[in-house]
Design a protein around this motif. Structure first.
Motif, PDB file in Angstrom:
ATOM      1  N   GLY A  57      -1.673  -9.132  26.819  1.00 27.03           N
ATOM      2  CA  GLY A  57      -2.112 -10.469  27.189  1.00 27.03           C
ATOM      3  C   GLY A  57      -3.533 -10.773  26.771  1.00 27.03           C
ATOM      4  N   ALA A  58      -3.919 -10.326  25.612  1.00 30.89           N
ATOM      5  CA  ALA A  58      -5.281 -10.543  25.117  1.00 30.89           C
ATOM      6  C   ALA A  58      -5.455 -11.956  24.583  1.00 30.89           C
ATOM      7  N   SER A  59      -6.679 -12.398  24.568  1.00 32.12           N
ATOM      8  CA  SER A  59      -6.990 -13.687  23.956  1.00 32.12           C
ATOM      9  C   SER A  59      -6.944 -13.539  22.436  1.00 32.12           C
ATOM     10  N   VAL A  60      -6.833 -14.674  21.752  1.00 29.05           N
ATOM     11  CA  VAL A  60      -6.852 -14.649  20.290  1.00 29.05           C
ATOM     12  C   VAL A  60      -8.159 -14.031  19.813  1.00 29.05           C
ATOM     13  N   SER A  61      -9.269 -14.380  20.456  1.00 29.03           N
ATOM     14  CA  SER A  61     -10.556 -13.807  20.039  1.00 29.03           C
ATOM     15  C   SER A  61     -10.596 -12.306  20.320  1.00 29.03           C
ATOM     16  N   GLY A  62      -9.945 -11.850  21.389  1.00 29.99           N
ATOM     17  CA  GLY A  62      -9.856 -10.414  21.663  1.00 29.99           C
ATOM     18  C   GLY A  62      -9.037  -9.690  20.612  1.00 29.99           C
ATOM     19  N   ILE A  63      -7.933 -10.321  20.217  1.00 31.16           N
ATOM     20  CA  ILE A  63      -7.096  -9.767  19.141  1.00 31.16           C
ATOM     21  C   ILE A  63      -7.925  -9.664  17.865  1.00 31.16           C
ATOM     22  N   ALA A  64      -8.665 -10.717  17.551  1.00 30.47           N
ATOM     23  CA  ALA A  64      -9.489 -10.731  16.339  1.00 30.47           C
ATOM     24  C   ALA A  64     -10.554  -9.642  16.397  1.00 30.47           C
ATOM     25  N   LYS A  65     -11.216  -9.528  17.535  1.00 30.99           N
ATOM     26  CA  LYS A  65     -12.297  -8.549  17.665  1.00 30.99           C
ATOM     27  C   LYS A  65     -11.771  -7.131  17.521  1.00 30.99           C
ATOM     28  N   PHE A  66     -10.751  -6.784  18.297  1.00 33.40           N
ATOM     29  CA  PHE A  66     -10.244  -5.425  18.255  1.00 33.40           C
ATOM     30  C   PHE A  66      -9.439  -5.160  16.984  1.00 33.40           C
ATOM     31  N   GLY A  67      -8.821  -6.191  16.423  1.00 30.44           N
ATOM     32  CA  GLY A  67      -8.077  -6.050  15.171  1.00 30.44           C
ATOM     33  C   GLY A  67      -8.958  -6.133  13.940  1.00 30.44           C
ATOM     34  N   ASP A  83       6.435 -18.114  15.577  1.00 28.99           N
ATOM     35  CA  ASP A  83       7.563 -18.797  14.952  1.00 28.99           C
ATOM     36  C   ASP A  83       8.779 -17.873  14.816  1.00 28.99           C
ATOM     37  N   ARG A  84       8.527 -16.575  14.741  1.00 33.60           N
ATOM     38  CA  ARG A  84       9.613 -15.586  14.652  1.00 33.60           C
ATOM     39  C   ARG A  84      10.016 -15.070  16.040  1.00 33.60           C
ATOM     40  N   SER A  85       9.460 -15.677  17.068  1.00 33.18           N
ATOM     41  CA  SER A  85       9.747 -15.304  18.469  1.00 33.18           C
ATOM     42  C   SER A  85       9.321 -13.884  18.813  1.00 33.18           C
ATOM     43  N   LEU A  86       8.259 -13.416  18.142  1.00 34.01           N
ATOM     44  CA  LEU A  86       7.748 -12.072  18.409  1.00 34.01           C
ATOM     45  C   LEU A  86       6.561 -12.097  19.366  1.00 34.01           C
ATOM     46  N   LEU A  87       5.911 -13.255  19.455  1.00 30.52           N
ATOM     47  CA  LEU A  87       4.769 -13.455  20.347  1.00 30.52           C
ATOM     48  C   LEU A  87       4.951 -14.764  21.083  1.00 30.52           C
ATOM     49  N   LYS A  88       4.266 -14.867  22.210  1.00 26.70           N
ATOM     50  CA  LYS A  88       4.193 -16.173  22.877  1.00 26.70           C
ATOM     51  C   LYS A  88       2.731 -16.432  23.243  1.00 26.70           C
ATOM     52  N   PHE A  89       2.370 -17.692  23.141  1.00 28.69           N
ATOM     53  CA  PHE A  89       1.021 -18.147  23.463  1.00 28.69           C
ATOM     54  C   PHE A  89       1.029 -18.699  24.877  1.00 28.69           C
ATOM     55  N   SER A  90      -0.095 -18.564  25.555  1.00 27.38           N
ATOM     56  CA  SER A  90      -0.215 -19.140  26.895  1.00 27.38           C
ATOM     57  C   SER A  90      -1.679 -19.433  27.208  1.00 27.38           C
ATOM     58  N   LYS A  91      -1.860 -20.216  28.231  1.00 27.31           N
ATOM     59  CA  LYS A  91      -3.180 -20.495  28.800  1.00 27.31           C
ATOM     60  C   LYS A  91      -3.155 -19.966  30.224  1.00 27.31           C
ATOM     61  N   LYS A  92      -4.272 -19.491  30.687  1.00 27.59           N
ATOM     62  CA  LYS A  92      -4.366 -19.041  32.072  1.00 27.59           C
ATOM     63  C   LYS A  92      -4.853 -20.199  32.931  1.00 27.59           C
ATOM     64  N   THR A  93      -4.383 -20.250  34.144  1.00 29.16           N
ATOM     65  CA  THR A  93      -4.763 -21.356  35.034  1.00 29.16           C
ATOM     66  C   THR A  93      -6.267 -21.391  35.285  1.00 29.16           C
ATOM     67  N   ASN A  94      -6.901 -20.232  35.290  1.00 29.84           N
ATOM     68  CA  ASN A  94      -8.344 -20.182  35.524  1.00 29.84           C
ATOM     69  C   ASN A  94      -9.165 -20.164  34.229  1.00 29.84           C
ATOM     70  N   ASP A  95      -8.498 -20.258  33.070  1.00 31.70           N
ATOM     71  CA  ASP A  95      -9.198 -20.241  31.780  1.00 31.70           C
ATOM     72  C   ASP A  95      -8.410 -21.054  30.765  1.00 31.70           C
ATOM     73  N   LYS A  96      -8.689 -22.351  30.720  1.00 26.86           N
ATOM     74  CA  LYS A  96      -7.966 -23.248  29.808  1.00 26.86           C
ATOM     75  C   LYS A  96      -8.560 -23.229  28.398  1.00 26.86           C
ATOM     76  N   ARG A  97      -9.749 -22.646  28.239  1.00 28.92           N
ATOM     77  CA  ARG A  97     -10.404 -22.661  26.925  1.00 28.92           C
ATOM     78  C   ARG A  97      -9.777 -21.673  25.953  1.00 28.92           C
ATOM     79  N   ASN A  98      -9.371 -20.516  26.435  1.00 25.98           N
ATOM     80  CA  ASN A  98      -8.846 -19.468  25.562  1.00 25.98           C
ATOM     81  C   ASN A  98      -7.324 -19.507  25.497  1.00 25.98           C
ATOM     82  N   THR A  99      -6.820 -19.119  24.340  1.00 29.82           N
ATOM     83  CA  THR A  99      -5.378 -18.970  24.154  1.00 29.82           C
ATOM     84  C   THR A  99      -5.074 -17.486  24.202  1.00 29.82           C
ATOM     85  N   TYR A 100      -4.066 -17.141  24.975  1.00 27.57           N
ATOM     86  CA  TYR A 100      -3.690 -15.746  25.151  1.00 27.57           C
ATOM     87  C   TYR A 100      -2.374 -15.464  24.445  1.00 27.57           C
ATOM     88  N   ILE A 101      -2.217 -14.224  24.017  1.00 29.06           N
ATOM     89  CA  ILE A 101      -1.051 -13.794  23.257  1.00 29.06           C
ATOM     90  C   ILE A 101      -0.377 -12.661  24.011  1.00 29.06           C
TER      91      ILE A 101
END
Length: 187
Positions: A57-67, A83-101
């Protein structure tokens, strides 16, 4: 800053590091491309799946940093995986700024299939390290390299790196030359 070395020493070290890391990466890149190609993935996509699995459940920026990739690269390849149904994106209720994977069940199953298909004889880097393993009874530990990376990327990066290796160590087992999740290896 340490002034006990001169510009010539610094340039020679940088050239040595650049040439060796480029040569090593070329081999790793070739091995990994061949490994993930049957799954219609590229190295960045595999890295995103792996990091998403490790960070749960890392953020996109976390994925980028560690990847170790640009945020736009992480986002764009993650969208392809979504698009291949391998990941899903979400927002956390307490953090609408970041997208999580998060990996989907299909994404988790694909990652496990890729890991199970690993054939150690086809990876030049591990084969190239065998003389060291034969001499010392273990593969190189990269302590000096890890010190350099720690200085460049920081303690958090190294903590995630060590944590992911420990997680891999705990979560997977080798059974008759095949990598399996630890919970399935007993079967």
């Amino acid at each position: 800053m340490d002034s006990s070395f001169d510009a010539k020493q610094s340039i020679l070290f940088s050239l040595r590091a650049a040439q060796l890391s480029k040569a090593l990466w070329k081999s790793v890149e070739k091995d990994w491309q061949e490994w993930v190609k049957p799954y219609n993935l590229n190295i960045n996509e595999f890295q995103i799946l792996w990091v998403a699995h490790q960070l749960e459940g890392a953020s996109v920026s976390g994925i980028a940093k560690f990847g170790v990739m640009h945020v736009s690269t992480a986002f764009n390849f993650s969208k392809k995986l979504e698009d291949r149904s391998l990941l899903k994106f979400s927002k956390k209720t307490n953090d609408k700024r970041n997208t999580y994977i998060e990996l989907t069940e299909d994404g988790e199953n694909l990652l496990l299939s890729i890991l199970e298909s690993y054939e150690k004889e086809t990876f030049q880097v591990s084969e190239g390290a065998l003389p060291i393993k034969e001499l010392y009874g273990k593969f190189p530990e990269f302590s000096e390299l890890m010190t350099i990376v720690r200085y460049i990327y920081g303690e958090e990066f190294m903590h995630l790196f060590e944590e992911s290796l420990q997680s891999f160590e705990n979560d997977f087992m080798d059974k008759d030359g095949t990598l399996l999740p630890a919970d399935r290896s007993a079967k």
